[in-house]
Design an enzyme around this catalytic site. Sequence first.
Site, short mmCIF file in Angstrom:
data_model
loop_
_atom_site.label_atom_id
_atom_site.label_comp_id
_atom_site.label_asym_id
_atom_site.label_seq_id
_atom_site.Cartn_x
_atom_site.Cartn_y
_atom_site.Cartn_z
CE LYS A 146 -1.63 -0.37 -6.93
NZ LYS A 146 -2.28 -0.38 -5.69
CD GLN B 240 -3.95 -3.77 -5.05
OE1 GLN B 240 -2.84 -3.11 -4.64
NE2 GLN B 240 -5.07 -2.41 -4.50
CG ASP C 274 0.91 1.26 -0.76
OD1 ASP C 274 -0.10 1.94 -1.95
OD2 ASP C 274 0.50 -0.10 -0.78
N1 GUN Z 1 -6.45 -0.71 -2.07
C1 GUN Z 1 -7.16 -0.05 -2.46
N2 GUN Z 1 -6.31 0.90 -2.57
C2 GUN Z 1 -4.89 0.43 -2.12
C3 GUN Z 1 -3.86 1.27 -2.23
O1 GUN Z 1 -3.53 2.39 -2.62
N3 GUN Z 1 -2.04 0.45 -1.85
C4 GUN Z 1 -3.00 -0.95 -1.30
N4 GUN Z 1 -1.97 -1.47 -1.12
N5 GUN Z 1 -3.81 -1.61 -1.57
C5 GUN Z 1 -5.24 -0.07 -2.44
#
Ligand code: GUN
Length: 290
Positions: free
Chosen positions: A52, A96, A119
């Site tokens: 990211k 996350q 998100d």
């Molecule tokens: N864990 C797995 N996929 C995601 C996501 O798209 N965002 C976040 N914050 N955690 C995750």
Amino acid sequence: MQLLDGKYLSGVLVEEVKVRVAQLTEKGAKVPGLVALLVGENPASQSYVRNKMKLCEKVGFQSKTIRLNADISQEDLLLEVKKLNEDQNVDGFIVQLPLPKHINETEVTLAIDPKKDVDGFHPINFGKMAQGLPCFLPATPFGILQFLERYNIDVSGKKCVVLGRSNIVGSPISILLSRKATPGNATVTLCHSRTKNIEKYTQEADIIVAALGIPNYLKADMVKEGAVIIDVGINRIEDASRKSGYKLVGDVDFESVAPKSSFITPVPGGVGPMTVMSLIMNTMLAAENR
Ligand code: GUN
């Protein structure tokens, strides 16, 4: 069979976001900024967050990872969220997942300012999504919609089967595909662990979204000729022949299903890169909204 190439499409979208960043900063606005809160040392989470941040750099965003110890208290984590809610330099941030067992994930998600929830996990954004109002779409479903749109895949009136009912993929994509919108207007069936004879549904489907987290689950005899296959699975399975000791496979048995499909996403290189790109597009939107 045509591959839905997430690396290629995210490359196209990177260029589009770069243009939007330039348009925004020409007007005197600051460069968009994304922050990731990373709790603990989960290797998969570390790798996702690294990807990211790398993509932020590529499109010209400011970005930062805040690393927190796995033993952080609920209270202190909520304080970190509050700080980011109030920080004027932060357009969007993510926490996350998964979080350590002692942390209440729902409470953390609820604490995020929905205007910075890039998100799209906050119930306010989920509710707006369900009603077709402007909002941040959850990243993976947003990426899937981008595939359907940019590869001109006709969804209206089609039979879609979604496998898996998670809050972040299965449930929202089933809503999005059935909305009165483009892409949308599909007839959607949501299958899950209690569904009997899943193959009866998948064999009839024009479009299948596999998001159940079972390696190579969907086999050729479960799909009809010409189906569109979207594989959301990212499963690490042991592979002694590799330096890392593992390889990534999806929820779809790619080798047998691909020849029967009209379009299919590979793993890796399909939905994964598009999910990261969606986060970038949501952050862009957050900056433009300000
Ligand atoms: N864990 C797995 N996929 C995601 C996501 O798209 N965002 C976040 N914050 N955690 C995750």
